[in-house]
Design a protein around this motif. Structure first.
Motif, short mmCIF file in Angstrom:
data_model
loop_
_atom_site.label_atom_id
_atom_site.label_comp_id
_atom_site.label_asym_id
_atom_site.label_seq_id
_atom_site.Cartn_x
_atom_site.Cartn_y
_atom_site.Cartn_z
N ASP A 1 34.92 -20.51 57.00
CA ASP A 1 34.60 -21.93 56.90
C ASP A 1 35.42 -22.54 55.77
O ASP A 1 35.21 -22.25 54.60
CB ASP A 1 33.10 -22.11 56.65
CG ASP A 1 32.66 -23.57 56.71
OD1 ASP A 1 33.54 -24.46 56.69
OD2 ASP A 1 31.44 -23.82 56.77
N THR B 1 38.90 -27.99 52.18
CA THR B 1 39.78 -29.08 52.58
C THR B 1 39.37 -30.42 51.99
O THR B 1 40.16 -31.36 51.98
CB THR B 1 39.88 -29.18 54.12
OG1 THR B 1 41.02 -29.97 54.47
CG2 THR B 1 38.63 -29.81 54.73
N VAL B 2 38.15 -30.53 51.49
CA VAL B 2 37.68 -31.81 50.94
C VAL B 2 38.58 -32.32 49.81
O VAL B 2 38.92 -33.52 49.78
CB VAL B 2 36.21 -31.68 50.49
CG1 VAL B 2 35.80 -32.86 49.60
CG2 VAL B 2 35.29 -31.63 51.72
N THR C 1 35.68 -25.83 55.25
CA THR C 1 35.27 -27.22 55.07
C THR C 1 35.33 -27.64 53.61
O THR C 1 35.95 -28.66 53.27
CB THR C 1 33.85 -27.43 55.62
OG1 THR C 1 33.79 -26.98 56.98
CG2 THR C 1 33.47 -28.90 55.57
N GLY D 1 39.39 -28.37 63.40
CA GLY D 1 38.16 -29.11 63.16
C GLY D 1 37.29 -29.01 64.40
O GLY D 1 37.78 -29.09 65.53
N GLN E 1 33.16 -29.56 60.90
CA GLN E 1 33.55 -28.39 60.12
C GLN E 1 35.02 -28.06 60.34
O GLN E 1 35.59 -28.39 61.39
CB GLN E 1 32.69 -27.19 60.52
CG GLN E 1 31.23 -27.35 60.13
CD GLN E 1 30.39 -26.16 60.58
OE1 GLN E 1 30.33 -25.85 61.76
NE2 GLN E 1 29.74 -25.49 59.63
N TYR E 2 35.58 -27.41 59.35
CA TYR E 2 36.98 -27.00 59.39
C TYR E 2 37.00 -25.48 59.32
O TYR E 2 36.64 -24.90 58.29
CB TYR E 2 37.70 -27.63 58.20
CG TYR E 2 39.20 -27.64 58.27
CD1 TYR E 2 39.89 -28.14 59.37
CD2 TYR E 2 39.96 -27.19 57.18
CE1 TYR E 2 41.27 -28.18 59.39
CE2 TYR E 2 41.34 -27.23 57.19
CZ TYR E 2 42.00 -27.73 58.30
OH TYR E 2 43.37 -27.77 58.33
N TYR F 1 32.57 -34.34 56.88
CA TYR F 1 32.46 -33.04 56.22
C TYR F 1 31.20 -32.97 55.35
O TYR F 1 30.50 -31.96 55.32
CB TYR F 1 33.69 -32.80 55.35
CG TYR F 1 34.96 -32.47 56.11
CD1 TYR F 1 34.95 -31.60 57.20
CD2 TYR F 1 36.19 -33.02 55.72
CE1 TYR F 1 36.12 -31.30 57.88
CE2 TYR F 1 37.35 -32.71 56.39
CZ TYR F 1 37.32 -31.86 57.48
OH TYR F 1 38.47 -31.55 58.13
N ARG F 2 30.92 -34.05 54.64
CA ARG F 2 29.82 -34.03 53.69
C ARG F 2 28.46 -34.09 54.38
O ARG F 2 27.48 -33.54 53.87
CB ARG F 2 29.98 -35.19 52.71
CG ARG F 2 31.12 -34.96 51.72
CD ARG F 2 31.46 -36.22 50.97
NE ARG F 2 32.53 -36.00 49.98
CZ ARG F 2 33.29 -36.95 49.47
NH1 ARG F 2 33.11 -38.22 49.86
NH2 ARG F 2 34.23 -36.67 48.59
#
Length: 289
Positions: free
Chosen positions: A245, A250-251, A247, A199, A280-281, A274-275
């Motif tokens: 990316d 993973t949500v 992100t 992250g 970012q992941y 994240y939103r």
């Protein structure tokens, strides 16, 4: 303290800073169910999050088995993340040696050995984690090839050029990146591969958001800006070959975890970060030149 045999002749006890000692103390005493109960599914204990689409049918059906189904699905997602990282380790042969830096309870090391049949060294500054991981390697019957050590990832004591690949899975936020990548440039053979899943905060937004600051406080860490990874890799002969990316991927994991009995209260903070784009992941794979 008795440790496993050290290849390379390095001492078992690492020299660590007061901050690192506080991190080691945290993980020495950590017994979080979100780490332990997921690992109990199949004996692969991970210390990271998950990726992929959720089978939401686990939330339906008999109430008395809902928790068991949800835990199995969360574990499937974290295993998918570990496999995705292993996909990016490059061409590895059974004779190669890999380093799982910040190994936690050892799940990632076991995944790599299962995939490649190679030698794997896992390192952590937590004596408790190393003892647990060592016991798991023995249970899986791979203690001769998967070994765990109490070592500082900034100064491992391993010999120069001894690893075909090195990875961090959600552990770079505990150390200085310049010192970390200098050590990896030393440890990797020329043409070797470094991979991290991490992250990072989106520094095009400016300073870390409130949510990122909350995550830092929760895990006693210091999340780095995205740009720092690429700057410090460039400074230490690590050339990115793949950036993904994760992100959005993973949500779903965080949404399911928030609805589970294993929720710790930090889930909505991750989802908000994240939103809103402040967090970012990423997976970054880089080659040592």
């Amino acid at each position: 303290m008795t440790t496993t045999a050290q290849r390379g002749g390095a001492a078992a006890a690492p020299a660590i800073s007061p901050y690192q000692q506080s991190v080691a103390d945290y993980w020495n005493h950590e017994r979080n169910a979100v780490n332990l109960r997921l690992g109990e599914v199949d004996g692969f204990y991970h210390h990271h999050y998950g990726i992929g689409n959720v089978d939401r049918s686990v939330l339906a059906g008999p109430e008395d088995t809902r928790d068991e189904r949800t835990i199995a699905e969360l574990h499937r997602l974290e295993c998918a993340q570990a496999d995705f990282l292993a996909d990016h380790l490059g061409a590895v042969t059974p004779d190669d040696r890999l380093l799982d830096s910040g190994c936690g309870r050892g799940g990632g090391s076991l995944v790599a050995h299962r995939r490649f049949g190679c030698h794997v060294d896992g390192i952590s500054i937590s004596e408790t984690q190393v003892a647990f991981a060592t016991a798991q390697a023995e249970k899986h019957g791979v203690g001769d090839k998967v070994r765990f050590h109490v070592k500082n990832m900034l100064d491992t004591g391993f010999e120069r050029g001894s690893f075909r690949a090195v990875w961090n899975n959600e552990s770079t936020m505990y150390v200085d990146l310049s010192a970390l990548f200098a050590e990896y440039a030393r440890l990797l053979v020329r043409g070797g591969r470094y991979v991290t899943i991490t992250g990072c905060y989106n520094d095009t937004y400016g300073l870390p958001s409130r949510e990122v600051s909350t995550i830092n406080a929760h895990y006693i860490c210091d999340i780095h800006p995205r740009s720092a990874y690429f700057r410090e890799m460039a400074n230490h002969r690590l050339v990115p070959s793949s950036v993904v990316d994760l992100t959005a991927a993973t949500v779903p994991y965080w949404e399911l975890r928030a609805a589970s009995s294993l929720a710790t209260g930090i889930e909505e903070t991750f989802l908000t970060a994240y939103r809103n784009g402040s967090f970012q992941y990423l997976l970054i794979a880089a080659d040592r030149v």
